[in-house]
Design a protein around this motif. Structure first.
Motif, PDB file in Angstrom:
ATOM      1  N   THR A  55       0.804  -1.497   0.127  1.00  0.00           N
ATOM      2  CA  THR A  55       0.119   0.018   0.084  1.00  0.00           C
ATOM      3  C   THR A  55       1.042   1.219  -0.185  1.00  0.00           C
ATOM      4  OG1 THR A  55      -1.630  -1.264   1.245  1.00  0.00           O
ATOM      5  CG2 THR A  55      -1.915   1.237   1.086  1.00  0.00           C
ATOM      6  N   VAL A  56       1.854   1.122   0.813  1.00  0.00           N
ATOM      7  CA  VAL A  56       2.795   2.434   0.812  1.00  0.00           C
ATOM      8  C   VAL A  56       3.592   2.803  -0.373  1.00  0.00           C
ATOM      9  CG1 VAL A  56       4.737   3.446   2.223  1.00  0.00           C
ATOM     10  CG2 VAL A  56       2.865   2.324   3.348  1.00  0.00           C
ATOM     11  N   PHE A  57       4.044   1.623  -1.016  1.00  0.00           N
ATOM     12  CA  PHE A  57       4.978   1.963  -2.058  1.00  0.00           C
ATOM     13  C   PHE A  57       4.370   1.633  -3.360  1.00  0.00           C
ATOM     14  CE2 PHE A  57       7.980   0.757   1.477  1.00  0.00           C
ATOM     15  CZ  PHE A  57       9.020   1.823   1.214  1.00  0.00           C
ATOM     16  N   LEU A  63      -2.370   6.365  -6.491  1.00  0.00           N
ATOM     17  CA  LEU A  63      -3.354   7.135  -6.224  1.00  0.00           C
ATOM     18  C   LEU A  63      -3.113   8.739  -6.192  1.00  0.00           C
ATOM     19  CD1 LEU A  63      -5.464   5.117  -3.458  1.00  0.00           C
ATOM     20  CD2 LEU A  63      -5.844   5.493  -5.885  1.00  0.00           C
ATOM     21  N   ASP A  64      -1.847   8.842  -5.611  1.00  0.00           N
ATOM     22  CA  ASP A  64      -1.533  10.308  -5.531  1.00  0.00           C
ATOM     23  C   ASP A  64      -1.142  10.709  -6.880  1.00  0.00           C
ATOM     24  OD1 ASP A  64      -0.791  12.522  -3.678  1.00  0.00           O
ATOM     25  OD2 ASP A  64       1.244  12.185  -4.827  1.00  0.00           O
ATOM     26  N   SER A  65      -0.497   9.808  -7.952  1.00  0.00           N
ATOM     27  CA  SER A  65      -0.406  10.248  -9.527  1.00  0.00           C
ATOM     28  C   SER A  65      -1.625  10.738  -9.969  1.00  0.00           C
ATOM     29  CB  SER A  65       0.406   9.022  -9.887  1.00  0.00           C
ATOM     30  OG  SER A  65       0.600   9.617 -11.299  1.00  0.00           O
ATOM     31  N   LEU A  66      -2.689   9.869  -9.568  1.00  0.00           N
ATOM     32  CA  LEU A  66      -3.949  10.303 -10.547  1.00  0.00           C
ATOM     33  C   LEU A  66      -4.422  11.400  -9.820  1.00  0.00           C
ATOM     34  CD1 LEU A  66      -5.675   6.515 -10.114  1.00  0.00           C
ATOM     35  CD2 LEU A  66      -4.581   7.932 -12.019  1.00  0.00           C
ATOM     36  N   ARG A  67      -4.386  11.567  -8.511  1.00  0.00           N
ATOM     37  CA  ARG A  67      -4.881  13.075  -8.095  1.00  0.00           C
ATOM     38  C   ARG A  67      -4.072  14.209  -8.529  1.00  0.00           C
ATOM     39  NH1 ARG A  67      -2.926  16.874  -4.843  1.00  0.00           N
ATOM     40  NH2 ARG A  67      -1.018  15.469  -4.393  1.00  0.00           N
ATOM     41  N   VAL A 297       1.042  12.036 -17.892  1.00  0.00           N
ATOM     42  CA  VAL A 297       1.517  10.996 -18.685  1.00  0.00           C
ATOM     43  C   VAL A 297       1.746   9.916 -18.083  1.00  0.00           C
ATOM     44  CG1 VAL A 297       3.712  10.323 -20.177  1.00  0.00           C
ATOM     45  CG2 VAL A 297       2.961  12.914 -20.050  1.00  0.00           C
ATOM     46  N   ALA A 298       1.867   9.648 -16.706  1.00  0.00           N
ATOM     47  CA  ALA A 298       2.035   8.540 -16.000  1.00  0.00           C
ATOM     48  C   ALA A 298       0.618   8.043 -16.007  1.00  0.00           C
ATOM     49  CB  ALA A 298       2.390   8.632 -14.520  1.00  0.00           C
TER      50      ALA A 298
END
Length: 325
Positions: A55-57, A63-67, A297-298
């Motif tokens: 979950t951490v890695f 999820l943070d990249s999507l945000r 892009v990610a």
């Protein structure tokens, strides 16, 4: 409800006296079994550490990249812009051309692995599974050995081998736009061909000898036995190897960055999603980096990979019949 159980008269009691005792007998059946069933708390002890690390890695960065892909800097402050970054990526003249060029190159990079690496891996696995072959352990080790090498070492060695100055090739394969990407893909095939080979080999050696012996008794040749008996048993593994190859190649970055740098030349001919993301996120030379566009892009990389995985699950895995060996 409890049931009454009557016990026999104990010794020493009078004839006219009877002794009765009531015992609570638990009800039988699935209800009683469900009540006795307890939650396996010991599984939490084993699963929780791995789930926390994953979950951490993995989950949180995704999820943070999507945000982050839905934000953009405005006067030094991150402002929510929804899907504007995706629209800008797909419509801007410079970004759009570079993005679709990277996507196409990525698909070509995968196609070379799919059409060259996996069939050769299957062929090598079939040869290693031959009972009459001596020294199978040595061959298996030598063929899998390049997988353990560093990408930097592999890139440096192959640059020397195919160099027009030091190597055995007169044509600058890495210096021409028409051959650079395919050459890099074949270098990657040489390094990672041991992975599909081992996966196919593990299935081939698990096939019972009775099946191949029965086919031989019926008059089938070795070629017919492989395609009519062994290959249908390999189909689930073929699907797994294909989707693993797709995911790995859509995430490729290290070999091309090692050999050709962040610009993935010549003239972006070997540029893939990984190198395009690197330049967009971190910036390179005159190109200014942007964390929000890099996250966009990610996210597009994630969606392309997700589409391929879903195609495997719903287009292949559900239609292939698996056999227990």
């Amino acid at each position: 409800m409890s049931r009454l159980r009557t016990t026999s008269q104990p010794a020493g009691t009078s004839a006219g006296t009877t002794t009765a005792s009531t015992e609570a007998v638990p009800p039988a059946g699935p209800v009683a079994r469900s009540r006795r069933r307890r939650f396996p708390t010991h599984l939490v002890v084993f699963i929780a550490p791995a789930a926390a690390i994953y979950t951490v890695f993995m989950v949180y960065p995704l999820l943070d990249s999507l945000r982050l892909s839905m934000f953009a800097p405005r006067d030094g402050v991150q402002v929510f812009v929804g899907l504007d970054n995706f629209v800008h990526l797909l419509t801007d003249d410079l970004l759009s051309d570079a993005f679709w060029n990277a996507v196409w190159n990525n698909l070509v990079f995968f196609a070379v692995h799919f059409l060259v690496q996996n069939p050769i891996g299957l062929l090598l696995a079939a040869l290693l599974a031959t009972p009459t072959l001596s020294g199978r352990g040595t061959y298996r080790t030598l063929l899998f050995l390049p997988t353990t090498l560093s990408v930097v070492i592999v890139g440096f060695i192959w640059q020397l081998i195919i160099s027009p100055v030091w190597g055995f090739v007169d044509t600058p394969l890495l210096g021409q736009s028409s051959t650079a990407l395919v050459t890099l893909a074949l270098m990657s095939v040489w390094q990672y061909i041991g992975i599909p080979m081992i996966l196919f080999y593990a299935v081939l050696i698990s096939i019972p000898d009775e099946l191949t012996e029965a086919a031989t008794v019926d008059g089938a040749s070795a070629w017919t036995t492989f395609w009519r008996v062994k290959f249908p048993l390999l189909l689930p593994t073929v699907g797994i190897v294909s989707v693993v190859t797709y995911v790995a190649n859509m995430n490729a970055f290290d070999l091309i960055y090692t050999v050709k740098g962040a610009l993935a030349g010549p003239d972006f001919a070997s540029d893939i999603m990984g190198t395009f993301f690197f330049r967009t996120f971190f910036g390179f030379q005159l190109q200014q980096g942007s964390s929000t566009m890099g996250a966009t892009v990610a996210t597009m990389m994630f969606l392309l990979i997700l589409a391929g995985v879903l195609l495997y699950f719903y287009g292949w895995q559900r239609r292939v019949e698996s056999y227990e060996l």
